[in-house]
Write an enzyme that holds these catalytic residues in place. Structure first.
Site, PDB file in Angstrom:
ATOM      1  N   SER A   1      14.235  -7.670   5.221  1.00 40.38           N
ATOM      2  CA  SER A   1      14.672  -7.620   6.608  1.00 40.38           C
ATOM      3  C   SER A   1      15.103  -6.186   6.915  1.00 40.38           C
ATOM      4  CB  SER A   1      15.811  -8.625   6.832  1.00 40.38           C
ATOM      5  OG  SER A   1      16.281  -8.586   8.153  1.00 40.38           O
TER       6      SER A   1
ATOM      7  N   SER B   1       0.814  -1.221   0.000  1.00 36.20           N
ATOM      8  CA  SER B   1       0.000   0.000   0.000  1.00 36.20           C
ATOM      9  C   SER B   1       0.843   1.264   0.000  1.00 36.20           C
ATOM     10  CB  SER B   1      -0.936   0.008   1.213  1.00 36.20           C
ATOM     11  OG  SER B   1      -0.189  -0.068   2.421  1.00 36.20           O
TER      12      SER B   1
ATOM     13  N   LYS C   1      13.321  -9.252  13.198  1.00 36.29           N
ATOM     14  CA  LYS C   1      14.127  -9.359  11.985  1.00 36.29           C
ATOM     15  C   LYS C   1      15.219 -10.416  12.125  1.00 36.29           C
ATOM     16  CE  LYS C   1      11.923  -6.256   9.579  1.00 36.29           C
ATOM     17  NZ  LYS C   1      11.105  -6.656   8.410  1.00 36.29           N
TER      18      LYS C   1
ATOM     19  N   TYR D   1      11.867  -5.070  17.651  1.00 37.44           N
ATOM     20  CA  TYR D   1      11.921  -4.997  16.186  1.00 37.44           C
ATOM     21  C   TYR D   1      13.116  -5.809  15.681  1.00 37.44           C
ATOM     22  CZ  TYR D   1      12.401  -3.100  11.478  1.00 37.44           C
ATOM     23  OH  TYR D   1      12.520  -2.975  10.115  1.00 37.44           O
TER      24      TYR D   1
END
Length: 298
Positions: free
Chosen positions: A144, A13, A162, A158
């Protein structure tokens, strides 16, 4: 694999996903741009992409796909295969940034992050791999981050999402090589995308307040990331180059960043270590890429 490929992109998006969509389509690749809630929060984005495709005669199709929903993922993959007969590349791009002192992140926030950033790719890969194995070809691409190799304070969750994604993607690369399927990892640094506008902040402010001056660490990290941000088109151009690299010649990891912070050194060392590990386990031959033929081909 055909020179012009069928590519499915999650999180298309805005941000990287939107750039990937347009860049690949303008270079002749058929793109299934997927996103959640195309009838609601992403209605405007979906409409803009459809209009772009129509006005510029680009091979882009918009599909609803929520990476946190098994059924939604399976419907989107089935729809793409039904329309294009195949999927050559699946780009796992959907994800978001969570910032804040780790103690201030609630278990529910951590769960939601992992559900999107890690389990999202698990769902997409499980849905697409049966089709790729039948083709004896395909690419799983995992977007990543440099934060998938180094750790920033106030971005621990976060980074964890990853790190987990990188481990999974590397395991795929070993297991799928003999099937003629490649798994690659793209590690962007800080780039100008809406990801920072979509950042989720650790919600337990009471825990953070107990850290005194330490509670300012997230703001310092976020300011540094924003100030060093590069042009995100660099990442889209890298993705195009990777996709157009012949089968069997792709690297496992690609770092694309204005500042590497030693990530390339880490990658070089772990490549050497992993090669030794595979040899020690007698798996070197089992993990070599074998270019296959699609079912029914000559």
């Amino acid at each position: 694999m055909n020179s012009k490929q069928v590519v499915l992109i999650t999180g298309a998006s805005t941000g990287f996903g939107r750039l990937f969509t347009e860049t690949l389509a303008r270079n002749g690749h058929t793109v299934f741009a997927t996103m959640r809630d195309i009838g609601g929060r992403n209605a405007k984005n979906a409409s803009e992409i459809r209009t772009l495709a129509l006005n510029d005669a680009l091979p882009i199709h918009v599909l609803e796909l929520d990476v946190t929903d098994d059924a939604s993922v399976e419907r989107a993959i089935d729809a793409a295969v039904s329309k294009a007969s195949r999927i050559d590349v699946a780009i796992n791009n959907a994800g978001y940034f969570l910032t804040g002192l780790e103690e201030a992140v609630t278990t529910e926030q951590a769960r939601r992050l992992m559900d999107t950033n890690f389990l999202g790719p698990v769902r997409v890969n499980r849905a697409v791999l049966p089709h790729m194995r039948r083709q004896r070809s395909g690419v799983l691409m995992h977007i990543s981050s440099g934060a998938g190799r180094v750790v920033l304070p106030s971005a621990g969750f976060y980074c964890a999402s990853k790190f987990a994604l990188e481990a999974l993607a590397e395991a795929y690369s070993y297991e799928l090589a003999a099937q003629g399927i490649e798994s690659v990892i793209v590690e962007p640094g800080a780039y100008e995308t809406p990801v920072f506008g979509n950042t989720v902040t650790a919600s337990d402010e009471g825990r953070a307040s107990a850290y005194g001056a330490g509670k300012d660490i997230p703001a310092k990290v976020n300011a540094a990331l924003s100030s060093g941000a590069g042009n995100a088109q660099e990442v889209a151009d890298a993705v195009l180059r990777i996709i157009e690299t012949p089968s069997g010649e792709k690297q496992l990891r690609y770092i694309v960043s204005p500042q590497k912070f030693g990530v390339d050194d880490i990658n070089a060392l772990t490549k050497q270590v992993q090669a030794g590990l595979l040899e020690a386990f007698g798996l070197t031959a089992d993990t070599k890429f074998v270019k296959g033929k699609a079912a029914g081909s000559a």
